[in-house]
Design a protein around this motif. Structure first.
Motif, PDB file in Angstrom:
ATOM      1  N   ASP A  29       1.624 -44.826  54.134  1.00  0.00           N
ATOM      2  CA  ASP A  29       1.238 -44.058  55.323  1.00  0.00           C
ATOM      3  C   ASP A  29       2.287 -44.169  56.418  1.00  0.00           C
ATOM      4  OD1 ASP A  29      -1.216 -42.848  54.642  1.00  0.00           O
ATOM      5  OD2 ASP A  29      -2.298 -44.727  54.925  1.00  0.00           O
ATOM      6  N   PHE A  30       2.781 -45.366  56.650  1.00  0.00           N
ATOM      7  CA  PHE A  30       3.766 -45.555  57.713  1.00  0.00           C
ATOM      8  C   PHE A  30       5.086 -44.849  57.396  1.00  0.00           C
ATOM      9  CE2 PHE A  30       1.003 -48.861  59.369  1.00  0.00           C
ATOM     10  CZ  PHE A  30       1.247 -48.804  60.734  1.00  0.00           C
ATOM     11  N   GLY A  60       4.431 -41.094  57.826  1.00  0.00           N
ATOM     12  CA  GLY A  60       4.260 -40.728  59.225  1.00  0.00           C
ATOM     13  C   GLY A  60       5.558 -40.734  59.996  1.00  0.00           C
ATOM     14  N   PHE A  61       6.370 -41.753  59.807  1.00  0.00           N
ATOM     15  CA  PHE A  61       7.625 -41.851  60.557  1.00  0.00           C
ATOM     16  C   PHE A  61       8.682 -40.871  60.056  1.00  0.00           C
ATOM     17  CE2 PHE A  61       6.085 -46.221  61.704  1.00  0.00           C
ATOM     18  CZ  PHE A  61       6.036 -45.997  63.073  1.00  0.00           C
ATOM     19  N   TYR A  84       2.771 -43.880  48.767  1.00  0.00           N
ATOM     20  CA  TYR A  84       1.326 -43.726  48.972  1.00  0.00           C
ATOM     21  C   TYR A  84       0.617 -43.488  47.649  1.00  0.00           C
ATOM     22  CZ  TYR A  84      -3.010 -41.569  50.765  1.00  0.00           C
ATOM     23  OH  TYR A  84      -4.316 -41.251  51.024  1.00  0.00           O
ATOM     24  N   THR A  98       2.811 -37.991  62.663  1.00  0.00           N
ATOM     25  CA  THR A  98       3.029 -39.438  62.752  1.00  0.00           C
ATOM     26  C   THR A  98       1.748 -40.161  63.150  1.00  0.00           C
ATOM     27  OG1 THR A  98       5.342 -39.086  63.372  1.00  0.00           O
ATOM     28  CG2 THR A  98       4.388 -41.246  63.849  1.00  0.00           C
ATOM     29  N   CYS A 133       0.148 -42.730  60.511  1.00  0.00           N
ATOM     30  CA  CYS A 133       0.345 -44.124  60.925  1.00  0.00           C
ATOM     31  C   CYS A 133      -0.848 -44.693  61.691  1.00  0.00           C
ATOM     32  CB  CYS A 133       1.599 -44.241  61.809  1.00  0.00           C
ATOM     33  SG  CYS A 133       3.121 -43.766  60.979  1.00  0.00           S
ATOM     34  N   ALA A 192      -3.808 -44.983  58.147  1.00  0.00           N
ATOM     35  CA  ALA A 192      -3.483 -46.400  57.950  1.00  0.00           C
ATOM     36  C   ALA A 192      -4.572 -47.293  58.533  1.00  0.00           C
ATOM     37  CB  ALA A 192      -2.135 -46.720  58.596  1.00  0.00           C
TER      38      ALA A 192
END
Length: 539
Positions: free
Chosen positions: A384-385, A388-389, A410, A466, A470, A474
């Motif tokens: 997820d991070f 998102g980023f 993921y 994001t 995130c 998350a």
């Protein structure tokens, strides 16, 4: 004829055993049932229909589980075919953005209706006919999708497909669980998630194959009919669940089916059959005296099972797996890819998702449910991070690369972790309440699916990609990890009847036991004793 066999217990009153006298008695009962069966066969009494062509029970059970799991393949195909078709049908049918979202996300609303039918169909007709009815809904819905000429016709077809989804997503795992041995139940039920993921991969490939064909979205959406017809026809040649037959008082039919799919060569198979007969018969007689729906509220064992399975199912859906699958091609476009390249690129994560589920078929019974859940959920958070980023990158090529990396991460962890939801749902309820509990889980699954899919585009806009990945997705994964760590008990290596003893414990007893085991596992990890945390062995 009834069995008076009682189960003694070991390991906190969970493991059923037999002494020599009881085993001898069970052999006498088995011999009597063989004589009764021979007498019935001589009189041409109706037997449970099914083409038993495999002599080995273990092989037959594996084939049964694989074939029934085609229902999961249909679900997976629909998840990704709509993602590819969504790039084209809004223009052909002149749909607004609101109508487009409704076509994509209204399938789960049909699923709610289908889930509400699970109890009635499974209890009155049986597991096998219910799966066939689900396949029929898939077939009709797929034909109507391919022939749609307007928004109204297309959304109606999506709702019909949803009914099929809602019926089969509860019925298939339950059918497999009731036919499987305790040593392989987790892995065989995990085949359902494996087939979902394989279906998703086929959906991505299907979309890519037809992308340049005139009217391509019609071929995409209609192609699911091939597999739904295979499931519909093929299920004719498989037997009914022996537990359902026993619950309906068809003991000899249950015996015939058990003999074919499980066999009586091993001692534990004899134990489980007679223990199953005793428990199911007792539950059936008790349930006939009251409104069993009340048991979800007034009987602690049933209430705890409902809480664990329903909360787990809700949080699973809110990790975003369905929304990401529905809008995969759209998200690929947002990362900078053209529609055609988005279709081809989507196949990469599809391969990862399918391949990652294969280990789960073995690990679910080898490690246990809790070890799989608690080990793999942090990996989903990492995915997820990364995803998102990726949207913060300013260079398109960098954004695309990081996004694909994040989605693959993921899917890598979700693929091996995801089967746990179907395993838990299929095994936590007592036999007399299994159809009721699976129906509740199906309704919750489809409502949660809709609640995350329908507002997805607006959430994407309001939270930014994001923030959605995130923050929201998350964060839900973290909540799910905490809930699983505290309140989800281990059921590895237990028969469906033995699981009753686990859920007779209060939530707080389970919580204290999980905390104690968690602290011990943490100490083992710190000291490098990993073989004590992840023990690869059969239950």
């Amino acid at each position: 004829m009834t069995s008076s066999l009682k189960s003694t217990t070991l390991d906190n009153d969970i493991e059923g055993t037999m002494d020599l006298q009881e085993l001898s008695k069970s052999d006498d009962i088995l011999e009597a049932m063989n004589k009764e069966l021979q007498h019935l066969e001589e009189e041409s009494v109706t037997r449970p229909f099914g083409l038993f062509i495999w002599k080995s029970p273990s092989v037959f059970t594996a084939v049964l589980a694989c074939f029934a799991s085609i229902g999961g393949l249909l679900y997976g195909i629909d998840l990704t075919l709509i993602s590819g078709a969504n790039l084209y049908f809004p223009k052909d049918l002149h749909l607004s953005s609101g109508q487009e979202s409704q076509v994509v996300s209204f399938m789960p609303l049909g699923g709610v209706l289908g889930a509400l039918m699970i109890y009635l169909l499974n209890e009155s007709l049986g597991r096998k006919p219910t799966i066939m009815i689900a396949a029929a809904f898939y077939t009709i819905g797929g034909i109507l999708e391919a022939a749609s000429q307007s928004y109204g016709m297309l959304i109606s077809a999506r709702l019909i497909v949803g009914v099929g989804v809602g019926i089969e997503l509860g019925s298939v795992p339950m059918y497999i669980a009731e036919c499987s041995t305790k040593r392989w139940r987790g892995g065989l039920v995990s085949l359902y998630q494996l087939m979902i993921n394989f279906g998703m991969l086929l959906g991505y490939a299907d979309s890519a194959i037809f992308h340049g064909v005139p009217g391509n979205w019609r071929y995409m959406l209609g192609s699911c009919c091939l597999f739904s017809v295979i499931l519909l026809v093929g299920m004719i040649f498989f037997p009914e669940s022996p537990r359902w037959l026993m619950r309906r008082g068809r003991k000899v039919d249950s015996y015939i089916t058990w003999k074919k799919i499980r066999g009586f060569e091993e001692r534990e198979e004899k134990e489980e059959f007679f223990y199953m007969e005793e428990v199911v018969t007792e539950e059936r007689d008790e349930a006939a005296k009251r409104v069993v729906w009340k048991d979800f509220l007034i009987k602690p064992r049933c209430r705890r099972a409902a809480v664990v399975s329903l909360v787990y199912m809700i949080l699973c859906q809110f990790t975003g797996i369905s929304s990401i699958s529905y809008y995969m091609s759209t998200l690929m476009e947002k990362s900078g890819l053209s529609p055609d390249n988005a279709l081809y690129t989507s196949m990469g994560p599809g391969f990862v998702y399918f391949g990652a589920t294969i280990p789960a078929v073995f690990l679910m019974d080898a490690w246990g449910r809790r070890a799989v859940i608690l080990t793999l959920l942090p990996g989903i958070v990492i995915g997820d991070f990364i995803t998102g980023f990726s949207f913060l990158a300013t260079k398109t090529s960098v954004k695309e690369g990081i996004y694909v990396w994040g989605i693959c991460t993921y899917y890598l962890f979700w693929g091996s972790w995801g089967p746990a939801q179907w395993v838990i749902t299929s095994e936590v309820f007592p036999t007399y309440l299994r159809s009721h509990g699976v129906m509740l889980n199906g309704v919750v699954n489809m409502l949660s699916n809709f609640a995350t899919a329908y507002p997805f585009t607006r959430m994407l806009s309001a939270l930014t990609p994001t923030g959605l990945f995130c923050g929201f997705y998350a964060g839900i994964c973290v909540l799910l990890w905490i809930f699983s760590f505290l309140f989800v008990p281990e059921t590895k290596g237990k028969t469906l009847e033995e699981i009753n003893a686990i859920y007779n414990k209060s939530h707080w007893d389970v919580c204290r036991e999980n905390l104690r085991n968690g602290i011990e596992a943490f100490k083992d990890i710190i000291h490098g004793n990993w073989n004590r945390v992840w023990v690869y062995q059969r239950g």
